[in-house]
Design a protein around this motif. Sequence first.
Motif, short mmCIF file in Angstrom:
data_model
loop_
_atom_site.label_atom_id
_atom_site.label_comp_id
_atom_site.label_asym_id
_atom_site.label_seq_id
_atom_site.Cartn_x
_atom_site.Cartn_y
_atom_site.Cartn_z
N THR A 1 13.78 11.05 -5.51
CA THR A 1 12.83 11.00 -6.64
C THR A 1 11.67 11.98 -6.48
OG1 THR A 1 11.66 9.19 -5.53
CG2 THR A 1 13.35 8.59 -7.15
N GLY A 2 11.65 12.71 -5.37
CA GLY A 2 10.61 13.70 -5.16
C GLY A 2 9.34 13.12 -4.57
N CYS A 3 8.38 14.02 -4.31
CA CYS A 3 7.08 13.62 -3.77
C CYS A 3 6.05 13.67 -4.90
CB CYS A 3 6.65 14.57 -2.65
SG CYS A 3 7.79 14.62 -1.24
N LYS A 4 5.38 12.54 -5.12
CA LYS A 4 4.36 12.48 -6.18
C LYS A 4 3.04 13.00 -5.61
CE LYS A 4 7.46 10.38 -8.65
NZ LYS A 4 8.54 10.34 -7.65
N VAL A 5 2.50 14.04 -6.25
CA VAL A 5 1.29 14.70 -5.76
C VAL A 5 0.16 14.47 -6.77
CG1 VAL A 5 0.24 16.90 -5.10
CG2 VAL A 5 2.67 16.47 -4.64
N VAL A 6 -1.03 14.09 -6.25
CA VAL A 6 -2.22 13.98 -7.11
C VAL A 6 -3.39 14.69 -6.45
CG1 VAL A 6 -1.51 11.76 -8.11
CG2 VAL A 6 -2.96 11.77 -6.08
N CYS A 7 -4.30 15.19 -7.27
CA CYS A 7 -5.54 15.78 -6.76
C CYS A 7 -6.70 14.90 -7.22
CB CYS A 7 -5.71 17.20 -7.29
SG CYS A 7 -4.43 18.33 -6.71
N LEU A 8 -7.56 14.54 -6.28
CA LEU A 8 -8.71 13.67 -6.57
C LEU A 8 -10.00 14.41 -6.26
CD1 LEU A 8 -7.47 10.43 -4.72
CD2 LEU A 8 -7.02 11.08 -7.09
N ASP A 9 -11.04 14.14 -7.06
CA ASP A 9 -12.34 14.72 -6.73
C ASP A 9 -13.00 13.86 -5.64
OD1 ASP A 9 -13.50 12.48 -7.89
OD2 ASP A 9 -14.21 13.52 -9.68
N THR B 1 5.06 16.28 -9.65
CA THR B 1 6.11 15.89 -8.69
C THR B 1 6.75 17.14 -8.13
OG1 THR B 1 6.55 13.88 -9.97
CG2 THR B 1 8.22 14.54 -8.37
N ILE B 2 6.90 17.19 -6.80
CA ILE B 2 7.59 18.30 -6.14
C ILE B 2 8.85 17.75 -5.46
CG2 ILE B 2 5.50 19.69 -5.82
CD1 ILE B 2 5.35 18.63 -2.94
N TYR B 3 9.82 18.64 -5.20
CA TYR B 3 11.12 18.21 -4.65
C TYR B 3 11.50 19.05 -3.43
CZ TYR B 3 11.46 15.80 -9.13
OH TYR B 3 11.23 14.99 -10.21
N PRO B 4 10.75 18.90 -2.33
CA PRO B 4 11.03 19.74 -1.16
C PRO B 4 12.21 19.25 -0.32
CG PRO B 4 9.16 18.31 -0.73
CD PRO B 4 9.56 18.08 -2.15
N HIS B 5 12.64 18.01 -0.50
CA HIS B 5 13.65 17.40 0.37
C HIS B 5 14.98 17.25 -0.37
CE1 HIS B 5 10.11 16.78 2.70
NE2 HIS B 5 9.65 15.79 1.96
#
Length: 710
Positions: free
Chosen positions: A326-334, A344-348
């Motif tokens: 299902t990929g890696c869910k990435v978020v950016c927070l202040d 979502t990225i899919y490196p694996h």
Amino acid sequence: MTALVQYILSNTQLPKTSVENTIALLNEDCTIPFISRYRKERTGNLDEVQIGEIVKNKEQFEALEKRKRSILKAIEEQGSLTPELRDTIESTQDLTALEDLYLPFKRSRKTKADKARQNGLEPLAKIIMSQNANDIESIGFKYVKGDVHSVDEALEGARHIISEWINERSDIRNHIRYQMERNAMILTKAVKTKKEEEQAQKFRDYFDWEEKLSRIPSHRLLAILRAESEGFIKVKITIDDERALAKIEDRLIRSRNACAEQIGLAIADAYKRLLLPALSNEALQIAKEKADEAAITVFAKNLKQLLLGSPLGEKRVLAIDPGFRTGCKVVCLDAKGSLLYNETIYPHPPKNDSSGAIKKISSLCEAYKIEAIAIGNGTASRETEALIRKIHFKNDIQVFVVSEAGASIYSASKIAREEFPNYDVTVRGSVSIGRRLQDPLAELVKIDAKSIGVGQYQHDVDQVKLKKELDTVVESCVNAVGVNINTASISLLSYVSGIGSKLAENIVNYRNEHGIFKSRSAIKKVPRLGDKAFQQGAAFLRIKGAKNPLDDSAVHPESYNIVEKMAKDLGEEIASLVGNEKVLSAINLNKYCTSTIGLPTLEDIVKELKKPGLDIREQAKVFTFNQNIKTINDLQEGQLLPGIVNNITNFGAFVDVGIKESGLIHISNLSDGFVSDVNAHVNLHQQVIVEVLEVDLPRKRIQLKLHKKN
């Protein structure tokens, strides 16, 4: 001295005045954190634990009194309450003794003795108990009438009545209780039809087990009771039956005639049918309550350590919830934890787009000026961490692996839906991981504490007691750290002394409508936040950047005048007094003592002025697992590995060494000497070096030894 004070003094070693004053404060709806911090003169400087003991005993006393009233009412309605019985019940200070007094009047169903009484056999039972008759069969013949068809039936009915009398005697019950307490054994046997089931194998150690009940460790008893509840084993509590029966006979039989023979038969019946089942269940229940208490204590200690875990602070964070398919869910927070971006990225496997993932992470870190990366420690965590460490960032970015325990509970919760109504559970979970790095306490209070998973058998213990204890721990931690009222969530604010969920909601609504609070006095404008709530909570609420520096400290508003007087006497402004250790250390505190403010409070004020708003928690530290260890198959005996303590129990500590399975440092392997308390040697989330002692691949168990603490 009131009965309540007397009761508490009999169960604690606390001073009478301290107990009386603490009860008075509790009756004024003061909270434990407030009393322990701001009423030291009245309590004699009692700490939260001691005040908690008073609260616990106060509740026990009130429950006992309530039960007395219920029993007195029930007996009175039966027309059986004598003045002597009333006095005995009212003077009883033990719940077990109270229930024994009530036992003769407690009739939930018709007993064999009741039926015998209906058949007119109670006089025969009294004759037998007098032990003066020799020809009991002839006497018994007089009672053969109606539903009693033979002398044997008459004698049997009389024995049922005698058995009930024996069962209701407190001295006999207490004797068997004594035997249970000293000598009871717990025996287990496997249920043959279920012992081969896969789920039963984790309990196979208890397929044939025997141990003294008084010595069984809490975790073992809870495991045995779980195995029984799931139907894999049967449990039995035993004592020396012959010895118990002989003791009862010594108390009751004083002749050698036919009556003695009937009483002997009644004793055997009472013991087997009434006393042993009830009192063995009672003994097991007492042992279970002690095991619950021990398990809850472990959970509470772990939770406190977890909640007071090291915060990174207000830094911009990129958080990743790792996954394969299902990929890696990435978020950016202040820096405040607000969501700025998600993807979502899919490196694996199966997509294996590692180069695309690296480019995306690099660009996000640059675009959002990321200062730290938080990676969840679940599935694909190690692979994701290895990927991140390959990236050459332009700026110095710290990489942390963060516990995901309970994140899925939060992401599906009402709180999460209200915070992020337009995002799915995967995004919410990633945000939670990132915020846990920034401030574990502020994020973890949003999750039901028992879902965090840092206890032992938390689902098997008394859930009401567990919730109460964990809520107390959360409240203690929140108030020990203090809360920024202008950024705190409803969940966090609700644990502040005197606030609660409704006022917390009112505070946030007022903040949203009117903007940030600029002073503590402005808190009084919140709807329904009265003088009492302000008194209890104000000192635990912080106003960052307030005009009055005391508003961002643990100094209570009721003591501001003292600080103002100190500053005036020194010819200083309050702002220049704050942090000035040299000047503060020279103050003669005795000069400021009053009838209500003494040295304990004054010393706290000066300590706070020296370092106002100091966070009691340590700063978060980066940690790296051994990159060559990816699965349990990579482990070998004798290896030294870095790890993080991820759970503590009474029998040892579990350590994450970077693979799916956690290893156990048994209590005997924490030190070369004797260890009585695991918490005295390791803390939750502590970084340690461990030695691999044994790897059981079929059972996927890892035995470790503590080598060094970081």
